[in-house]
Structures are given as C-alpha cells and as structure tokens.
Design a protein around this motif. Structure first.
Motif, PDB file in Angstrom:
ATOM      1  N   PRO A 188       0.783  -1.238   0.000  1.00  0.00           N
ATOM      2  CA  PRO A 188       0.000   0.000   0.000  1.00  0.00           C
ATOM      3  C   PRO A 188       0.813   1.285   0.000  1.00  0.00           C
ATOM      4  N   PHE A 189       2.038   1.243   0.514  1.00  0.00           N
ATOM      5  CA  PHE A 189       2.838   2.465   0.565  1.00  0.00           C
ATOM      6  C   PHE A 189       4.313   2.130   0.749  1.00  0.00           C
ATOM      7  N   THR A 190       5.132   3.131   0.672  1.00  0.00           N
ATOM      8  CA  THR A 190       6.567   3.013   0.937  1.00  0.00           C
ATOM      9  C   THR A 190       6.941   4.012   2.022  1.00  0.00           C
ATOM     10  N   ILE A 191       8.125   3.824   2.604  1.00  0.00           N
ATOM     11  CA  ILE A 191       8.663   4.837   3.508  1.00  0.00           C
ATOM     12  C   ILE A 191      10.028   5.259   2.970  1.00  0.00           C
ATOM     13  N   PRO A 192      10.401   6.514   3.147  1.00  0.00           N
ATOM     14  CA  PRO A 192      11.650   7.008   2.574  1.00  0.00           C
ATOM     15  C   PRO A 192      12.868   6.288   3.155  1.00  0.00           C
ATOM     16  N   ARG A 193      13.849   6.065   2.300  1.00  0.00           N
ATOM     17  CA  ARG A 193      15.150   5.569   2.754  1.00  0.00           C
ATOM     18  C   ARG A 193      16.081   6.768   2.838  1.00  0.00           C
ATOM     19  N   THR A 194      16.442   7.149   4.047  1.00  0.00           N
ATOM     20  CA  THR A 194      17.275   8.337   4.241  1.00  0.00           C
ATOM     21  C   THR A 194      18.532   7.970   5.017  1.00  0.00           C
ATOM     22  N   GLY A 195      19.669   8.407   4.500  1.00  0.00           N
ATOM     23  CA  GLY A 195      20.932   8.084   5.159  1.00  0.00           C
ATOM     24  C   GLY A 195      21.300   6.632   4.973  1.00  0.00           C
ATOM     25  N   PRO A 196      22.277   6.149   5.736  1.00  0.00           N
ATOM     26  CA  PRO A 196      22.791   4.787   5.566  1.00  0.00           C
ATOM     27  C   PRO A 196      22.016   3.726   6.353  1.00  0.00           C
ATOM     28  N   PHE A 197      20.967   4.106   7.046  1.00  0.00           N
ATOM     29  CA  PHE A 197      20.261   3.171   7.929  1.00  0.00           C
ATOM     30  C   PHE A 197      19.480   2.128   7.132  1.00  0.00           C
ATOM     31  N   LEU A 198      19.453   0.888   7.684  1.00  0.00           N
ATOM     32  CA  LEU A 198      18.687  -0.217   7.122  1.00  0.00           C
ATOM     33  C   LEU A 198      17.653  -0.692   8.138  1.00  0.00           C
ATOM     34  N   VAL A 199      16.551  -1.231   7.658  1.00  0.00           N
ATOM     35  CA  VAL A 199      15.449  -1.673   8.528  1.00  0.00           C
ATOM     36  C   VAL A 199      15.869  -2.886   9.352  1.00  0.00           C
ATOM     37  N   SER A 200      15.523  -2.876  10.641  1.00  0.00           N
ATOM     38  CA  SER A 200      15.816  -4.046  11.485  1.00  0.00           C
ATOM     39  C   SER A 200      14.630  -4.486  12.345  1.00  0.00           C
ATOM     40  N   GLY A 201      13.580  -3.693  12.446  1.00  0.00           N
ATOM     41  CA  GLY A 201      12.424  -4.099  13.247  1.00  0.00           C
ATOM     42  C   GLY A 201      11.266  -3.150  13.053  1.00  0.00           C
ATOM     43  N   ALA A 202      10.071  -3.577  13.501  1.00  0.00           N
ATOM     44  CA  ALA A 202       8.883  -2.728  13.381  1.00  0.00           C
ATOM     45  C   ALA A 202       7.853  -3.128  14.423  1.00  0.00           C
ATOM     46  N   ASP A 203       6.992  -2.176  14.765  1.00  0.00           N
ATOM     47  CA  ASP A 203       5.865  -2.454  15.646  1.00  0.00           C
ATOM     48  C   ASP A 203       4.809  -1.380  15.423  1.00  0.00           C
ATOM     49  N   ILE A 204       3.567  -1.711  15.734  1.00  0.00           N
ATOM     50  CA  ILE A 204       2.484  -0.727  15.731  1.00  0.00           C
ATOM     51  C   ILE A 204       2.137  -0.455  17.185  1.00  0.00           C
ATOM     52  N   GLY A 205       2.263   0.801  17.584  1.00  0.00           N
ATOM     53  CA  GLY A 205       2.046   1.156  18.975  1.00  0.00           C
ATOM     54  C   GLY A 205       0.590   1.324  19.346  1.00  0.00           C
ATOM     55  N   PRO A 206       0.302   1.483  20.644  1.00  0.00           N
ATOM     56  CA  PRO A 206      -1.064   1.754  21.096  1.00  0.00           C
ATOM     57  C   PRO A 206      -1.628   3.052  20.514  1.00  0.00           C
ATOM     58  N   ASP A 207      -0.750   3.915  20.004  1.00  0.00           N
ATOM     59  CA  ASP A 207      -1.183   5.155  19.364  1.00  0.00           C
ATOM     60  C   ASP A 207      -1.571   4.954  17.902  1.00  0.00           C
ATOM     61  N   GLY A 208      -1.494   3.700  17.416  1.00  0.00           N
ATOM     62  CA  GLY A 208      -1.881   3.403  16.046  1.00  0.00           C
ATOM     63  C   GLY A 208      -0.855   3.776  15.005  1.00  0.00           C
ATOM     64  N   LYS A 209       0.371   4.101  15.428  1.00  0.00           N
ATOM     65  CA  LYS A 209       1.407   4.500  14.488  1.00  0.00           C
ATOM     66  C   LYS A 209       2.393   3.353  14.253  1.00  0.00           C
ATOM     67  N   LEU A 210       2.989   3.360  13.073  1.00  0.00           N
ATOM     68  CA  LEU A 210       3.972   2.352  12.688  1.00  0.00           C
ATOM     69  C   LEU A 210       5.360   2.844  13.061  1.00  0.00           C
ATOM     70  N   TYR A 211       6.032   2.100  13.930  1.00  0.00           N
ATOM     71  CA  TYR A 211       7.389   2.433  14.374  1.00  0.00           C
ATOM     72  C   TYR A 211       8.375   1.544  13.633  1.00  0.00           C
ATOM     73  N   ILE A 212       9.390   2.156  13.042  1.00  0.00           N
ATOM     74  CA  ILE A 212      10.406   1.437  12.289  1.00  0.00           C
ATOM     75  C   ILE A 212      11.754   1.600  12.986  1.00  0.00           C
ATOM     76  N   LEU A 213      12.343   0.480  13.396  1.00  0.00           N
ATOM     77  CA  LEU A 213      13.679   0.465  13.978  1.00  0.00           C
ATOM     78  C   LEU A 213      14.688   0.242  12.856  1.00  0.00           C
ATOM     79  N   GLU A 214      15.726   1.072  12.830  1.00  0.00           N
ATOM     80  CA  GLU A 214      16.764   0.961  11.815  1.00  0.00           C
ATOM     81  C   GLU A 214      18.134   0.960  12.486  1.00  0.00           C
ATOM     82  N   ARG A 215      19.126   0.380  11.766  1.00  0.00           N
ATOM     83  CA  ARG A 215      20.478   0.372  12.315  1.00  0.00           C
ATOM     84  C   ARG A 215      21.483   0.614  11.204  1.00  0.00           C
TER      85      ARG A 215
END
Length: 216
Positions: free
Chosen positions: A117-144
């Motif tokens: 359905p969508f993409t998220i921007p790739r900014t800087g050298p960070f790569l995706v390592s985890g994700a969760d949807i919080g109680p606030d209904g937002k998508l959290y992306i962990l990068e390293r």
C-alpha cells in the motif's frame, strides 16, 4: 518501579515446520515477530521470504505466506521487520530496498491477501531491522547502521499510510549494540519502547534489553 531487574529463560527450542520437525536451515532464518490479540505468533523469514503463523511457540508452523513481490529480494536482506495491527493485519518490510535512492516497500497481509500500500523514505545509511504498531496506532520502524567499530540506531514513526514521518530516536555509535527487536507499549506513565539486540553469536557483541520512554 517499572524497571527490568532480571530475566529468566523459560524455554529455548527451534521453530517447527508444518510437519512438527525443526525448520530446515535454509528456511529457518527468522527475523520479525508479531503477537496477535488471539495469542497466535507471526514470524517473518529472511532467507525464504514470507511469514508463518504459529498457534504457540511450541506448535508447528502454518504454511509459508508469501507473494510474487518477494521474488528477487536481496539475499539475507528480505523480510526483516514485522508488525501487526489490532485487527490482525500484518505489515512487513525488507532490510534493504534495492538501492540507496529507492524507498522501503511496506507489504500488507489483510484477509489472506498481500498488497503493497505504501513506501517509507530511505534516508541516510540506515537499514530496517524491526517494526511495531504502537497503542497510538502509528507504525514504528527500527533501523540500524554499522559504522566500522559498532552500531548506531534510529527509530522513525509513521501513520499507517506512510505519511507524517517523525524521528523519535537516533543514537550515537556504540550507544547500544545491534538493536533488531522493538515493542511499543503503554504503562501507567505513557508509551515505552522496549528494544532487543542481536549478538549474532559473536563474543565481541552482546545481547541487550534497552528501554526508552516516549515523552510526547
């Protein structure tokens, strides 16, 4: 006082395939973990790209839920992150997008059907390592990002359509180890982020459990 003081390991076992036997090595590179409201577990896999459902951590896997869109993903860099919405919809992202100028695709599994359905921007050298949807209904992306002597981490959050990007955490090198797991949850004082590192079975790395409070 709401601070973790001790951890006890209750069980340790390999994930089982549909036949109840341990998953073959080439199919067992599990990465993302999401817990459904009904107690079922969902695990994303990186070598054989797809998601499997488990009735319990000690139960056999369901079939691999995959999509033609996963074909051609980079080796050892496919479905790294997995998150689940309250209605059971799954969201997953690859570790790499294909190039530094290409955004990360977000894949969604809803009612048994995959889409993107969508993409998220790739900014800087960070790569995706985890994700969760919080109680606030937002998508959290962990990068390293690995920088010679160690890791640095970043956490961004988005609305569930990929808009409203915010950076909520960015660490310096060596602040933490290789953070790959993320859980966003709420206690009596507000939202907390619980993060877990992967030591890659290397003596010079370490397993860490890290917590931050979201102050906004």
């Amino acid at each position: 006082d709401g601070v973790i003081t001790d951890i006890t390991l209750d069980d340790l076992r390999p994930l089982s395939g549909t036949d109840g036997l341990p998953l073959p090595r080439l199919e067992s590179d599990s990465e993302g973990l999401a817990l459904g409201a009904d107690g079922r577990l969902y695990v994303s896999f990186e070598s054989t790209a797809g998601v499997r459902k488990f009735a319990g951590i000690d139960q056999p896997a369901g079939p691999l839920l995959t999509s033609p869109d996963f074909e051609g993903m980079q080796t050892n860099a496919s479905l790294e992150a997995l998150a689940i919405a309250p209605d059971g919809t799954l969201f997953t992202l690859p570790e790499r997008s294909g190039s530094a100028m290409q955004p990360f695709p977000v894949f969604r599994l809803k009612d048994g059907v995959w889409d993107q359905p969508f993409t998220i921007p790739r900014t800087g050298p960070f790569l995706v390592s985890g994700a969760d949807i919080g109680p606030d209904g937002k998508l959290y992306i962990l990068e390293r990002d690995f920088v010679g002597v160690g890791f640095r981490s970043r956490i961004r959050r988005f609305a569930l359509d990929g808009t409203k990007e915010e950076t909520v955490l960015e660490t310096l090198i060596l602040t933490h180890d290789n953070l790959e797991g993320i859980s966003i949850w709420k206690d009596t004082q507000g939202l907390r982020m619980t993060l877990l590192s992967d030591d890659n079975f290397r003596a010079f790395q370490r397993t860490e459990l890290v917590e931050y409070r979201l102050t906004d």
